[in-house]
Scaffold this motif. Sequence first.
Motif, PDB file in Angstrom:
ATOM      1  N   LYS A  80       0.844  -1.201   0.000  1.00  0.00           N
ATOM      2  CA  LYS A  80       0.000   0.000   0.000  1.00  0.00           C
ATOM      3  C   LYS A  80       0.877   1.248   0.000  1.00  0.00           C
ATOM      4  N   ILE A 114      -5.380  -4.605  -3.544  1.00  0.00           N
ATOM      5  CA  ILE A 114      -4.424  -5.134  -2.565  1.00  0.00           C
ATOM      6  C   ILE A 114      -5.144  -5.930  -1.488  1.00  0.00           C
ATOM      7  N   MET A 121       1.230  -8.382  -7.028  1.00  0.00           N
ATOM      8  CA  MET A 121       1.717  -7.078  -6.589  1.00  0.00           C
ATOM      9  C   MET A 121       2.807  -6.524  -7.496  1.00  0.00           C
TER      10      MET A 121
END
Length: 201
Positions: A80, A114, A121
């Motif tokens: 994040k 996410i 990712m």
Amino acid sequence: MTRGWNHEVERIQELAKFLVELWDLMEMAIDERKAFSNVTRLISASVDEVSIRGCLSADVIKQVEVEVQRLNVLKASKMKELVFKRQNELEVIYKGDDMDVDSESARQIPTSLIESGNIDMSKLLQNMDDRIIKAKEQALSRRDILDRVEKWKFAVEEEIWLDAYERDENRYSAVRGAHNNLKRAEKARILVSEIQWKPVN
């Protein structure tokens, strides 16, 4: 014994690969990697080399396992952070060129991806990097267009002034400012002759 030893070698090499993948994905600093550099060097080592380096103790393997688990726990929050860092960079580019951007919506999409856990990712970060490159190219193109428009507008204004100046019968008279007008006229003629406006597709 040999089979068990080979298994241990494969295990430490597998853990070392996981470590490197997590480090790269999370963009970990070099200093944070140093503690396990003796282990990651074993990734491409032979069984004999591993034996010589003495990195197969139960304690070493346990330490690496714990570190891999720790990084896996941190991965979501770190991702994040990295995504938002890139999002901030995008917003700076957009705002710098007065381009509209809905920051809240733009952040919500990657956050949802996410948290869902259904996204690669590394691909998400690569996608963000690609968007940054594209945004920079668009910003550069936009600035180039705006710059050309401003030059064109200035050239038009100078052309209008030059036209009026050349119709002025007293332009060569010794009045105050006549010399400056002559210099401006020379520059205006050059500008009008050189400026080229080409529509951008």
